[in-house]
Design a protein around this motif. Structure first.
Motif, PDB file in Angstrom:
ATOM      1  N   MET A 544       0.860  -1.183   0.000  1.00  7.81           N
ATOM      2  CA  MET A 544       0.000   0.000   0.000  1.00  7.81           C
ATOM      3  C   MET A 544       0.895   1.232   0.000  1.00  7.81           C
ATOM      4  O   MET A 544       1.904   1.280   0.719  1.00  7.81           O
ATOM      5  CB  MET A 544      -0.910   0.001   1.238  1.00  7.81           C
ATOM      6  CG  MET A 544      -1.631   1.308   1.507  1.00  7.81           C
ATOM      7  SD  MET A 544      -2.586   1.233   3.053  1.00  7.81           S
ATOM      8  CE  MET A 544      -3.081   2.950   3.221  1.00  7.81           C
ATOM      9  N   ALA A 546       0.540   5.538   0.167  1.00  4.89           N
ATOM     10  CA  ALA A 546      -0.186   6.800   0.188  1.00  4.89           C
ATOM     11  C   ALA A 546       0.663   7.805  -0.579  1.00  4.89           C
ATOM     12  O   ALA A 546       1.724   8.236  -0.104  1.00  4.89           O
ATOM     13  CB  ALA A 546      -0.406   7.268   1.627  1.00  4.89           C
ATOM     14  N   ASP A 553      -6.240  13.030  -1.469  1.00  6.47           N
ATOM     15  CA  ASP A 553      -5.976  11.616  -1.232  1.00  6.47           C
ATOM     16  C   ASP A 553      -5.599  10.945  -2.534  1.00  6.47           C
ATOM     17  O   ASP A 553      -6.188  11.234  -3.597  1.00  6.47           O
ATOM     18  CB  ASP A 553      -7.222  10.912  -0.668  1.00  6.47           C
ATOM     19  CG  ASP A 553      -7.333  11.055   0.841  1.00  6.47           C
ATOM     20  OD1 ASP A 553      -6.543  11.817   1.416  1.00  6.47           O
ATOM     21  OD2 ASP A 553      -8.224  10.413   1.429  1.00  6.47           O
ATOM     22  N   ILE A 555      -4.403   6.843  -2.871  1.00  3.62           N
ATOM     23  CA  ILE A 555      -3.925   5.606  -2.262  1.00  3.62           C
ATOM     24  C   ILE A 555      -3.814   4.534  -3.332  1.00  3.62           C
ATOM     25  O   ILE A 555      -4.762   4.307  -4.100  1.00  3.62           O
ATOM     26  CB  ILE A 555      -4.883   5.122  -1.144  1.00  3.62           C
ATOM     27  CG1 ILE A 555      -5.207   6.270  -0.180  1.00  3.62           C
ATOM     28  CG2 ILE A 555      -4.283   3.933  -0.421  1.00  3.62           C
ATOM     29  CD1 ILE A 555      -4.030   6.806   0.572  1.00  3.62           C
ATOM     30  N   VAL A 567      -7.343   4.236  -4.957  1.00  2.18           N
ATOM     31  CA  VAL A 567      -8.443   4.821  -4.197  1.00  2.18           C
ATOM     32  C   VAL A 567      -8.209   6.322  -4.099  1.00  2.18           C
ATOM     33  O   VAL A 567      -7.301   6.779  -3.400  1.00  2.18           O
ATOM     34  CB  VAL A 567      -8.550   4.211  -2.786  1.00  2.18           C
ATOM     35  CG1 VAL A 567      -9.721   4.811  -2.027  1.00  2.18           C
ATOM     36  CG2 VAL A 567      -8.707   2.693  -2.878  1.00  2.18           C
ATOM     37  N   ASP A 568      -9.003   7.083  -4.845  1.00  6.54           N
ATOM     38  CA  ASP A 568      -8.879   8.535  -4.990  1.00  6.54           C
ATOM     39  C   ASP A 568      -7.610   8.883  -5.750  1.00  6.54           C
ATOM     40  O   ASP A 568      -6.625   8.136  -5.737  1.00  6.54           O
ATOM     41  CB  ASP A 568      -8.935   9.254  -3.642  1.00  6.54           C
ATOM     42  CG  ASP A 568     -10.333   9.211  -3.033  1.00  6.54           C
ATOM     43  OD1 ASP A 568     -11.309   9.178  -3.795  1.00  6.54           O
ATOM     44  OD2 ASP A 568     -10.441   9.189  -1.784  1.00  6.54           O
ATOM     45  N   THR A 594     -13.907   7.881  -3.543  1.00  2.00           N
ATOM     46  CA  THR A 594     -14.692   7.840  -2.310  1.00  2.00           C
ATOM     47  C   THR A 594     -15.822   8.865  -2.334  1.00  2.00           C
ATOM     48  O   THR A 594     -16.912   8.605  -1.826  1.00  2.00           O
ATOM     49  CB  THR A 594     -13.793   8.091  -1.087  1.00  2.00           C
ATOM     50  OG1 THR A 594     -13.169   9.375  -1.210  1.00  2.00           O
ATOM     51  CG2 THR A 594     -12.726   6.999  -0.975  1.00  2.00           C
ATOM     52  N   HIS A 600     -10.101  14.830  -4.428  1.00  2.00           N
ATOM     53  CA  HIS A 600     -10.116  13.365  -4.525  1.00  2.00           C
ATOM     54  C   HIS A 600     -10.305  12.872  -5.956  1.00  2.00           C
ATOM     55  O   HIS A 600      -9.987  11.712  -6.239  1.00  2.00           O
ATOM     56  CB  HIS A 600     -11.212  12.783  -3.639  1.00  2.00           C
ATOM     57  CG  HIS A 600     -10.952  12.963  -2.178  1.00  2.00           C
ATOM     58  ND1 HIS A 600     -10.598  11.923  -1.349  1.00  2.00           N
ATOM     59  CD2 HIS A 600     -10.990  14.078  -1.390  1.00  2.00           C
ATOM     60  CE1 HIS A 600     -10.425  12.389  -0.111  1.00  2.00           C
ATOM     61  NE2 HIS A 600     -10.661  13.686  -0.122  1.00  2.00           N
ATOM     62  N   ALA A 689      -5.853  -2.919   5.884  1.00  2.00           N
ATOM     63  CA  ALA A 689      -5.943  -1.464   5.999  1.00  2.00           C
ATOM     64  C   ALA A 689      -7.396  -1.024   5.960  1.00  2.00           C
ATOM     65  O   ALA A 689      -8.250  -1.667   5.348  1.00  2.00           O
ATOM     66  CB  ALA A 689      -5.155  -0.788   4.877  1.00  2.00           C
ATOM     67  N   LEU A 691      -9.538   2.448   5.005  1.00  2.00           N
ATOM     68  CA  LEU A 691      -9.446   3.756   4.361  1.00  2.00           C
ATOM     69  C   LEU A 691     -10.727   4.518   4.651  1.00  2.00           C
ATOM     70  O   LEU A 691     -11.812   4.122   4.203  1.00  2.00           O
ATOM     71  CB  LEU A 691      -9.239   3.586   2.853  1.00  2.00           C
ATOM     72  CG  LEU A 691      -8.158   2.571   2.430  1.00  2.00           C
ATOM     73  CD1 LEU A 691      -8.064   2.507   0.911  1.00  2.00           C
ATOM     74  CD2 LEU A 691      -6.820   2.936   3.040  1.00  2.00           C
ATOM     75  N   LYS A 724      -5.952   4.802   7.131  1.00  6.32           N
ATOM     76  CA  LYS A 724      -5.854   6.096   6.473  1.00  6.32           C
ATOM     77  C   LYS A 724      -6.864   6.997   7.159  1.00  6.32           C
ATOM     78  O   LYS A 724      -8.062   6.809   7.035  1.00  6.32           O
ATOM     79  CB  LYS A 724      -6.144   5.960   4.980  1.00  6.32           C
ATOM     80  CG  LYS A 724      -5.622   7.110   4.101  1.00  6.32           C
ATOM     81  CD  LYS A 724      -6.327   8.444   4.304  1.00  6.32           C
ATOM     82  CE  LYS A 724      -7.785   8.375   3.870  1.00  6.32           C
ATOM     83  NZ  LYS A 724      -8.464   9.710   4.005  1.00  6.32           N
ATOM     84  N   SER A 749      -3.065  11.814   4.878  1.00  2.00           N
ATOM     85  CA  SER A 749      -2.784  12.302   3.531  1.00  2.00           C
ATOM     86  C   SER A 749      -3.144  13.778   3.489  1.00  2.00           C
ATOM     87  O   SER A 749      -4.320  14.150   3.532  1.00  2.00           O
ATOM     88  CB  SER A 749      -3.603  11.514   2.499  1.00  2.00           C
ATOM     89  OG  SER A 749      -3.285  11.929   1.191  1.00  2.00           O
TER      90      SER A 749
END
Length: 798
Positions: A544, A546, A553, A555, A567-568, A594, A600, A689, A691, A724, A749
């Protein structure tokens, strides 16, 4: 006049006795009694051998090694005697603490009423279930339990609510509650959960009340200053770091400057050294300088409060005065040895205190290094201007403290702050101005709070300078070198430091005499300063990352050798594109957005630059914002359909599995888009994780309710390796949710110098109280969670 040779025997004996005490602190009285008996026999044996040696000396039968053997036997006898003294003190302390059957009452978890003197300031903590607690340590004088009242001499932790914040330091109080065993080994033999009201039976003494008035006045005078000065100035003056911004606290840790805000021997040493420098500047006679330094030290004790830790540090600082006195250096180490024995006799539990270790080491640095180094540096400064000669001792004091305290600092933070010496040297001229100005403001504010507030801007300027030094050097590439953790790392640095002090000068002369060697040394130094991540990123087996995408964000979750779920995507296409390039991602199995705020989704074009994107997953809560329409247009051009995610959904991508924990519904309170964020629980490799998107307090409370209703969520809540954290470190979060999902690592983040005040002191303080190790993209760059053979590890770009 020739200076007498320094006698180190008492200091060595004190260190040996200190180590023995630290090992035996938790022993029973019986076991310690056996040790004492053995030591008595050993002392008798040494005394007998010494008596026999004296007889032989009278008869002229001793060889040429008699003097050396006599010195070794003297050291041995002194060591045995020192160990005996401290063991007797520890035994007496244990027997004293056993008065009143307090230990038995603690074991029985009895309901009692105690009367005792408050020994510490109230501290706020977060309990096991997320509730806020306040803790105070008291020295109990009487205790009533099981229908009997009697004298006691134990220390207890009082645990209560906000009412405990009103307790005055050094006052005597009576409280009722239920006892329980302590959570950690220490001088407090139990905890008392308060069940009733707190009654003050004797006010604090006049000195304590005067200190409180000055402290309150200082706090009031800095109220209107900028955040850094408002939090740091009380720390520099009286060691009060309650208002210190967490990010500044982290920067000071990274640069080895935390001793400036701790009432330790290191702090006292720096102040005393600078007082001597000021005296030299204005031409104060040499014989008066120690007295003026002692006067300043006494004022410091009153203002910082004469708690045991302050008195301990001040005692070490007073001995450190000898390290700057050219004619008294030889008596410094024996006095330090005596001080160690005295302090540990009064409070044996300091044998395991890192603060006491740092105080002692800082004082030792003053005694052995600061004086000679100051004498050596002064002529070099005088070549520039005669008045600059005083910079010799001023520079030598923090340098000596930093060098000798280095092994303990490594033990505490697992890295060597290479920039620490530079940071302390740059801050050193600012400290006296801030300290003296802060004390003056406190005195003026007692008479006129308004005038005190105006004057506070004078010490605020050097204080902001100290903060600026910490923040600037904290992000210097290579400024903090990773080092082995624990005792091996501390021992390695200690050996390296000693070797450097012994042969460093000779090596430097050799290097200067041989240009090729000099070039190799310079090249090696430059290599150490170059960020190794430039060549070694990404770390192998990353799971993972960031990405540092600024205020937003981004990820990346690994799903295969060259594939990932994103993710974002942050606000800038170039930033997320660069992060994916560095990670070698060619295929994006899914992009999860998200919610549709620009920070994002603004970088969505960067994900598809030279990569295949297989799927687009979005929040199930409708959003008609312009950014949402832009995302749908982007998806249509690439033949993708936005698939909504709701609570309970699951999806897989290669080696990655994900479960959706939110959204379940639309929440109209707070920010609707933020509270509609997709919350994902993911597993990639061996890394678990969570998020949390940008959820706010309302969505956090709703997720907490879902944890109670859904067994699969509840069972996973305490198994995450990393979280996160919500909304770039915003203060608008649910503390109860963060407690319920507590994990070892928290990633924030966030963009540097953003206009939102992110991350907030509220969230950072909460995370630290809950035990999270906090990593921030604005300070660390890209942050990777790596799957290793021994567990998960965090690797950062900076």
């Amino acid at each position: 006049m020739t200076e007498r040779a320094t006698d180190l025997r008492l200091l060595l004996a004190a260190v040996i006795a200190w180590a023995a005490l630290a090992i035996t602190l938790s022993w029973t009285v019986t076991h310690r009694g056996l040790l004492v008996a053995g030591l008595v026999l050993a002392v008798l044996a040494v005394v007998g051998a010494a008596t026999h040696r004296r007889r032989l000396r009278r008869r002229g039968r001793l060889g040429r090694h008699a003097v050396t053997e006599g010195r070794w036997s003297g050291l041995l006898l002194l060591s045995f005697a020192s160990v005996l003294v401290l063991q007797f003190a520890a035994t007496a302390n244990d027997l004293r603490a056993a008065r009143g059957d307090v230990q038995q009452l603690v074991a029985e978890r009895a309901a009692v009423t105690v009367t005792g003197r408050v020994e510490t300031e109230p501290r706020r903590l977060v309990g096991r279930f997320g509730e806020e607690q306040v803790i105070v340590v008291v020295a109990v004088s009487t205790i009533t339990g099981r229908g009997e009242t009697g004298p006691a001499a134990a220390r207890l932790q009082l645990v209560g609510d906000q009412e405990l914040l009103q307790v005055r330091w050094s006052s005597t109080v009576t409280v009722a509650g239920r006892l329980s065993p302590p959570r950690d080994a220490g001088p407090e033999i139990g905890r008392l959960r308060i069940s009733g009201s707190i009654r003050e039976v004797r006010p604090a003494p006049a000195v304590a009340r005067a200190a409180q008035v000055l402290r309150t006045a200082l706090t009031a005078s800095v109220r209107d200053l900028p955040e850094d000065a408002r939090g740091l100035l009380p720390g520099l003056v009286i060691g009060d770091t309650s208002a210190l911004p967490p990010d500044l606290d982290e920067a000071m840790r990274a640069t080895g400057m935390t001793h400036l805000t701790a009432v330790s021997g290191s702090n006292v040493a720096v102040v005393i050294g600078l007082v001597f420098g000021g005296c030299t500047l204005v031409g104060v006679p040499r014989r008066l300088r120690p007295w003026l330094a002692m006067l300043a030290l006494a004022g410091f004790v009153v203002l910082a409060r004469p708690e045991p830790s302050v008195l301990r540090a001040s005692a070490m600082g007073a001995i450190g005065l000898l390290g700057i006195s050219r004619h008294r250096r030889s008596i410094g180490p024996p006095l330090l040895g005596g001080a160690i024995l005295t302090v540990l006799t009064v409070d044996p539990w300091l044998a395991r205190s890192y603060g006491f270790v740092l105080s002692t080491l800082a004082t030792l640095g003053l005694l052995l290094l600061a004086g000679p180094w100051g004498d050596h540096l002064a002529p070099h400064f005088a070549k520039v201007h005669p008045r600059l000669r005083l910079l010799g001792p001023a520079v030598a004091v923090p340098l000596a403290a930093q060098v000798v305290c280095g092994p303990v600092i490594v033990l505490l933070q697992g890295s060597v702050p290479i920039v620490g010496v530079l940071a302390n040297l740059l801050a050193a001229p600012l400290i006296p101005m801030a300290t003296i100005g802060g004390v003056a403001c406190a005195g003026v504010a007692v008479l006129s709070p308004t005038l005190g507030g105006w004057l506070a801007w004078l010490p605020a300027l050097p204080t902001l300078g100290v903060a600026r030094v910490a923040r600037a050097l904290a992000v210097v590439p290579g400024g903090s070198v990773p080092w082995p953790d624990g005792a091996p790392g501390a021992g390695l640095l200690a050996v390296s430091t000693v070797l450097t002090l012994l042969v460093g000068r000779s090596l430097l002369l050799v290097a200067l005499a041989h240009p090729i060697v000099t070039l190799l040394v310079v090249a090696l130094f430059i290599t150490l300063l170059v960020p190794t991540r430039t060549f070694t990123w990404p770390p192998t087996r990353w799971r993972m990352v960031a990405c540092d995408v600024g205020q937003g964000d981004g990820i990346v979750l690994r799903s295969g050798p060259a594939s990932a779920v994103v993710v974002d995507v942050g606000p800038d296409p170039a930033l997320i594109d660069g992060c994916l390039d560095r990670l070698g991602v060619d295929v994006v199995d899914a992009v999860v957005l998200t919610h549709f705020h620009a920070d994002h989704v603004g970088g969505i074009d960067g994900v598809s630059r030279g990569r295949q994107v297989k799927a687009l997953l979005v929040t199930a809560v409708d959003d008609d914002e312009p950014t949402a329409r832009e995302v749908r247009t982007w998806a249509q051009r690439r033949g993708l359909k936005a698939t909504p995610l709701r609570i309970g959904d699951r999806f897989t991508a290669g080696a990655l599995t994900a479960s959706v924990w939110w959204p379940a519904r639309r929440i109209d309170a707070g920010s609707v888009p933020n509270n509609s964020s997709v919350v994902l629980a993911v597993r990639t490799g061996e890394v678990d994780a969570l998020l949390l998107g940008d959820i706010e307090r309302e969505a956090g409370a709703a997720i907490l309710s879902e944890l109670r209703r859904r067994p699969e969520f509840a069972s996973a809540a305490r198994s995450f390796d990393v979280v996160k954290t919500p909304h770039h470190g915003s203060a608008n979060i649910s503390p109860a949710l963060m407690e319920a999902i507590r994990a070892p690592v928290g990633i924030v983040s966030v963009g540097a110098d953003n206009d939102y005040g992110h991350p907030s002191a509220t969230q950072l303080s909460l995370l630290r109280r809950l035990g999270y190790a906090v990593y921030r993209t604005d300070l660390r760059g890209d942050i990777a969670v790596v799957d290793t053979d021994s567990g998960e590890a965090v690797v950062t770009m900076r």
